[in-house]
Design a protein around this motif. Structure first.
Motif, PDB file in Angstrom:
ATOM      1  N   GLU A   1       0.646  -0.963   0.344  1.00 33.95           N
ATOM      2  CA  GLU A   1      -0.182  -0.039  -0.037  1.00 33.95           C
ATOM      3  C   GLU A   1       0.901   1.507   0.052  1.00 33.95           C
ATOM      4  O   GLU A   1       0.755   1.833  -0.946  1.00 33.95           O
ATOM      5  CB  GLU A   1      -0.488   0.191   0.927  1.00 33.95           C
ATOM      6  CG  GLU A   1      -1.900   0.356   1.065  1.00 33.95           C
ATOM      7  CD  GLU A   1      -2.740   1.053   0.099  1.00 33.95           C
ATOM      8  OE1 GLU A   1      -2.834  -0.297  -0.584  1.00 33.95           O
ATOM      9  OE2 GLU A   1      -3.322   1.853   0.154  1.00 33.95           O
ATOM     10  N   SER A   2       1.863   1.048   1.031  1.00 29.55           N
ATOM     11  CA  SER A   2       2.819   2.054   1.076  1.00 29.55           C
ATOM     12  C   SER A   2       3.580   2.866  -0.345  1.00 29.55           C
ATOM     13  O   SER A   2       4.117   3.999  -0.735  1.00 29.55           O
ATOM     14  CB  SER A   2       4.076   2.241   1.938  1.00 29.55           C
ATOM     15  OG  SER A   2       4.100   1.121   1.951  1.00 29.55           O
TER      16      SER A   2
ATOM     17  N   ARG B   1       2.092   2.789  -4.141  1.00 29.87           N
ATOM     18  CA  ARG B   1       0.933   3.835  -4.108  1.00 29.87           C
ATOM     19  C   ARG B   1       1.356   5.023  -4.608  1.00 29.87           C
ATOM     20  O   ARG B   1       1.692   5.367  -5.979  1.00 29.87           O
ATOM     21  CB  ARG B   1      -0.226   3.230  -3.895  1.00 29.87           C
ATOM     22  CG  ARG B   1      -0.864   1.692  -3.944  1.00 29.87           C
ATOM     23  CD  ARG B   1      -2.168   1.762  -3.648  1.00 29.87           C
ATOM     24  NE  ARG B   1      -3.062   1.052  -4.754  1.00 29.87           N
ATOM     25  CZ  ARG B   1      -3.282   0.387  -5.009  1.00 29.87           C
ATOM     26  NH1 ARG B   1      -2.771  -0.685  -4.420  1.00 29.87           N
ATOM     27  NH2 ARG B   1      -3.470   0.005  -6.700  1.00 29.87           N
ATOM     28  N   SER B   2       1.802   5.521  -3.816  1.00 32.71           N
ATOM     29  CA  SER B   2       2.179   7.074  -4.221  1.00 32.71           C
ATOM     30  C   SER B   2       3.079   6.989  -5.099  1.00 32.71           C
ATOM     31  O   SER B   2       3.466   7.470  -6.545  1.00 32.71           O
ATOM     32  CB  SER B   2       2.691   7.952  -3.195  1.00 32.71           C
ATOM     33  OG  SER B   2       1.694   8.381  -2.329  1.00 32.71           O
ATOM     34  N   ALA B   3       4.318   6.317  -4.651  1.00 29.92           N
ATOM     35  CA  ALA B   3       5.172   6.370  -5.596  1.00 29.92           C
ATOM     36  C   ALA B   3       5.038   5.776  -6.783  1.00 29.92           C
ATOM     37  O   ALA B   3       5.834   5.917  -7.965  1.00 29.92           O
ATOM     38  CB  ALA B   3       6.552   5.540  -5.435  1.00 29.92           C
TER      39      ALA B   3
ATOM     40  N   PHE C   1       2.196   5.818  -8.680  1.00 36.74           N
ATOM     41  CA  PHE C   1       1.702   6.987  -9.586  1.00 36.74           C
ATOM     42  C   PHE C   1       2.460   7.991 -10.253  1.00 36.74           C
ATOM     43  O   PHE C   1       2.431   8.751 -11.341  1.00 36.74           O
ATOM     44  CB  PHE C   1       0.526   7.257  -9.011  1.00 36.74           C
ATOM     45  CG  PHE C   1      -0.052   8.508  -9.714  1.00 36.74           C
ATOM     46  CD1 PHE C   1      -1.664   7.882 -10.357  1.00 36.74           C
ATOM     47  CD2 PHE C   1      -0.229   9.664  -9.307  1.00 36.74           C
ATOM     48  CE1 PHE C   1      -2.275   8.803 -10.153  1.00 36.74           C
ATOM     49  CE2 PHE C   1      -1.254  10.642  -9.900  1.00 36.74           C
ATOM     50  CZ  PHE C   1      -2.230  10.478 -10.361  1.00 36.74           C
ATOM     51  N   ARG C   2       3.675   7.841  -9.109  1.00 35.47           N
ATOM     52  CA  ARG C   2       4.321   9.228  -8.971  1.00 35.47           C
ATOM     53  C   ARG C   2       5.468   8.310 -10.589  1.00 35.47           C
ATOM     54  O   ARG C   2       5.132   9.328 -11.903  1.00 35.47           O
ATOM     55  CB  ARG C   2       4.860   9.720  -8.689  1.00 35.47           C
ATOM     56  CG  ARG C   2       6.715  10.047  -8.822  1.00 35.47           C
ATOM     57  CD  ARG C   2       6.143  11.833  -8.991  1.00 35.47           C
ATOM     58  NE  ARG C   2       7.455  12.728  -9.328  1.00 35.47           N
ATOM     59  CZ  ARG C   2       7.390  13.850  -9.753  1.00 35.47           C
ATOM     60  NH1 ARG C   2       6.589  14.462  -9.166  1.00 35.47           N
ATOM     61  NH2 ARG C   2       8.523  14.352 -10.559  1.00 35.47           N
TER      62      ARG C   2
ATOM     63  N   HIS D   1       3.099   8.677 -13.923  1.00 34.01           N
ATOM     64  CA  HIS D   1       3.622  10.086 -14.764  1.00 34.01           C
ATOM     65  C   HIS D   1       4.717  10.400 -15.542  1.00 34.01           C
ATOM     66  O   HIS D   1       4.382  11.381 -16.488  1.00 34.01           O
ATOM     67  CB  HIS D   1       3.147  11.102 -13.838  1.00 34.01           C
ATOM     68  CG  HIS D   1       2.860  12.430 -13.821  1.00 34.01           C
ATOM     69  ND1 HIS D   1       2.545  13.794 -14.659  1.00 34.01           N
ATOM     70  CD2 HIS D   1       4.642  13.443 -13.727  1.00 34.01           C
ATOM     71  CE1 HIS D   1       3.286  14.417 -15.037  1.00 34.01           C
ATOM     72  NE2 HIS D   1       4.004  14.469 -14.005  1.00 34.01           N
TER      73      HIS D   1
ATOM     74  N   TYR E   1      -6.181   0.451 -11.368  1.00 33.60           N
ATOM     75  CA  TYR E   1      -6.838   1.802 -10.506  1.00 33.60           C
ATOM     76  C   TYR E   1      -7.860   1.106  -9.140  1.00 33.60           C
ATOM     77  O   TYR E   1      -8.444   1.694  -8.925  1.00 33.60           O
ATOM     78  CB  TYR E   1      -7.191   2.580 -11.285  1.00 33.60           C
ATOM     79  CG  TYR E   1      -6.665   3.082 -11.858  1.00 33.60           C
ATOM     80  CD1 TYR E   1      -5.917   4.596 -11.583  1.00 33.60           C
ATOM     81  CD2 TYR E   1      -6.277   2.228 -13.532  1.00 33.60           C
ATOM     82  CE1 TYR E   1      -5.041   4.574 -12.620  1.00 33.60           C
ATOM     83  CE2 TYR E   1      -5.266   2.665 -14.495  1.00 33.60           C
ATOM     84  CZ  TYR E   1      -4.521   4.445 -14.011  1.00 33.60           C
ATOM     85  OH  TYR E   1      -3.121   4.334 -14.836  1.00 33.60           O
TER      86      TYR E   1
END
Length: 430
Positions: free
Chosen positions: A338-339, A341-343, A345-346, A349, A362
RNA sequence: GUGAACGUAGCUCAGUUGGCAGAGCACUGGGUUGUGGCCCCAGCGGUCGCGGGUUCGAGUCCCGUCGUUCACCCCA
């Protein structure tokens, strides 16, 4: 479910999996059209109703019972375009294209609308690819247009296509033939079916389409159009045939080939494909030397055709022709924790900004679910991020074709992805 | 506009003389605390097109209606 709305009768959705084959057909068509010197034109999907009344002819089935006509909020009578030639002719006149060097050669790819009873290869909205050449009455142009369409079918890989050819005469000689045919039909009126009696009055040439046994028998002995052609029409027709032979095109002379649009003069032709079933006409057209004047323009001759995209697709499917493979992402990003996910997503991009096709999960799938998606997506690489990778600042890069894994920093992984993207795009253009 | 056949899960289709709504594929999860394709298990998913009728009981029989498909007609 009870009141579920569906696509209107005779229409259909073009789904993602159907797009590649369709786009491929259109791309080949545009390539062939361009090679023959035709340039694209787009006209509105609807026109002033009078354009079709005058252009197509008030006695035709299209005008009498197949048009989507309505009054707009300004009180104008509007009709959804049922065919492509009259609108392009209107645009030619409206934009003064008769002042350009002639001929003006145009092509289109547009939806057409006809209120018909749907069946195999026949819809209420269908797409046509077509060309129109204005400003020359040279028989070479007739033959070029026919040769162009034959080239398109050949390059698409269509099999079992047959060309039928006729001459409808011109305004000098056709009235004499119509009169002779009508007179013959009137003399044999009792032997005709109800519909042919109607046709005798409205458009006697259409009786040749009748499939009723009695009518066919009578028409076998009817006056023949070729016997009534004037000398110029006869000469034109012979030259068209000679130019077909110069292109090594086979054709069948069919003096009963009468098309459903009144504007045709001299050459008419139709390609039929035996793979199609009842709607065997895959494309057709002809010369229309009086059309431009009829809709209010200068006396400019023209010749063109329309061919049905859905019928081409149907014939291709029945010939077993496959479309190109759909595009796949190069990279599928997997978040193992879970931790991460931000990396992830980044990183998605950043890859996309660098021009690389990347996809990710998603819907909070499990790691196994995400890997499954990665495999299904057709991606070359899975870029995997979990707690370990976050801690050490590297990516686990799995080659999904071989299953091999390596640990790379973001720059090295990006380089790998760029190389794979280049490879994929060259494979596609070849 | 005319005729015929067909409407059951997202898709393809079973469903016997009328008797509890099914399968495969797909989708989600698990089998493996962090790893795809193959395999196994489980789950999700249906007003049986819609409306009436016959019947103790209708997905099944009857009538109507809407839709789809094929053909006529016409066209691409």
């Amino acid at each position: 479910m009870a009141d579920l709305l569906t696509a209107p009768k005779g229409t259909y959705d073009i789904l993602p999996e159907q797009q590649p084959l369709r786009r491929w057909v259109i791309a080949i068509a545009e390539d062939v059209f361009t090679r023959y010197g035709y340039r694209r034109i787009d006209t509105p999907m609807f026109e002033d109703t009078r354009l079709f009344l005058r252009g197509i002819g008030e006695a035709t089935d299209i005008v009498r019972k197949e048009m989507y006509t309505f009054t707009d909020l300004g009180g104008r009578s509007i009709t959804l375009r049922p065919e492509g030639t009259a609108p392009v002719a209107r645009a030619y006149v409206e934009h003064g294209m008769h002042t350009l060097p002639q001929p003006v050669k145009l092509y289109y790819h547009s939806p057409m609308f006809r209120y018909e009873s749907p069946q195999a290869g026949r819809y209420r909205q269908h797409y046509q690819l077509g060309v129109e050449a204005f400003g020359s009455s040279a028989p070479e142009l007739d033959a070029e247009v026919i040769g162009l369409l034959a080239t398109l079918y050949r390059e698409l890989g269509l099999r079992q296509v047959e060309l039928r050819l006729n001459s409808m005469g011109c305004k000098e000689c056709r009235p004499g033939y119509s009169k002779a045919l009508r007179s013959y039909l009137s003399q044999n009126f009792d032997g005709l079916c109800a519909e042919c009696r109607e046709r005798t009055r409205l458009n006697p040439l259409r009786t040749f389409d009748c499939k009723v046994e009695g009518c066919r028998g009578l028409l076998a002995d009817a006056p023949r159009l070729p016997d009534y052609l004037c000398a110029p029409c006869r000469g034109h027709h012979e030259r068209v045939k000679a130019c077909l032979e110069l292109q090594e095109l086979q054709y069948v002379d069919d003096h009963t080939l009468v098309r459903g649009l009144d504007y045709y003069t001299r050459t008419t032709f139709e390609f039929q494909c035996s793979l199609l079933g009842a709607q065997s006409g895959i494309g057709g057209g002809g010369r229309y030397d009086d059309l431009v004047a009829t809709i209010g323009g200068p006396p400019v001759p023209g010749v063109g055709f329309g061919t049905g995209v859905e019928r081409i697709l149907l014939a291709l499917e029945r010939s077993g022709v496959q479309g190109p493979r759909p595009a796949s992402p190069v990279v599928y990003l997997v978040a193992l924790a879970e931790s991460a996910r931000s990396a992830v997503f980044r990183l998605a991009h950043e890859l996309r900004q660098a021009g690389i096709c990347a996809d990710l999960d998603y819907v909070e799938r499990s790691p196994k679910g995400q890997m499954k998606q990665a495999g299904r997506s057709g991606a070359r690489y899975a870029f995997i991020l979990g707690e370990e990778e976050l801690a050490t600042g590297v990516l686990t890069v799995r080659d999904l074709t071989t299953g091999e894994e390596q640990r790379l920093d973001a720059a090295a992984a990006g380089k790998l992805a760029r190389a794979a993207a280049r490879q994929a795009s060259t494979a596609f253009t070849e």
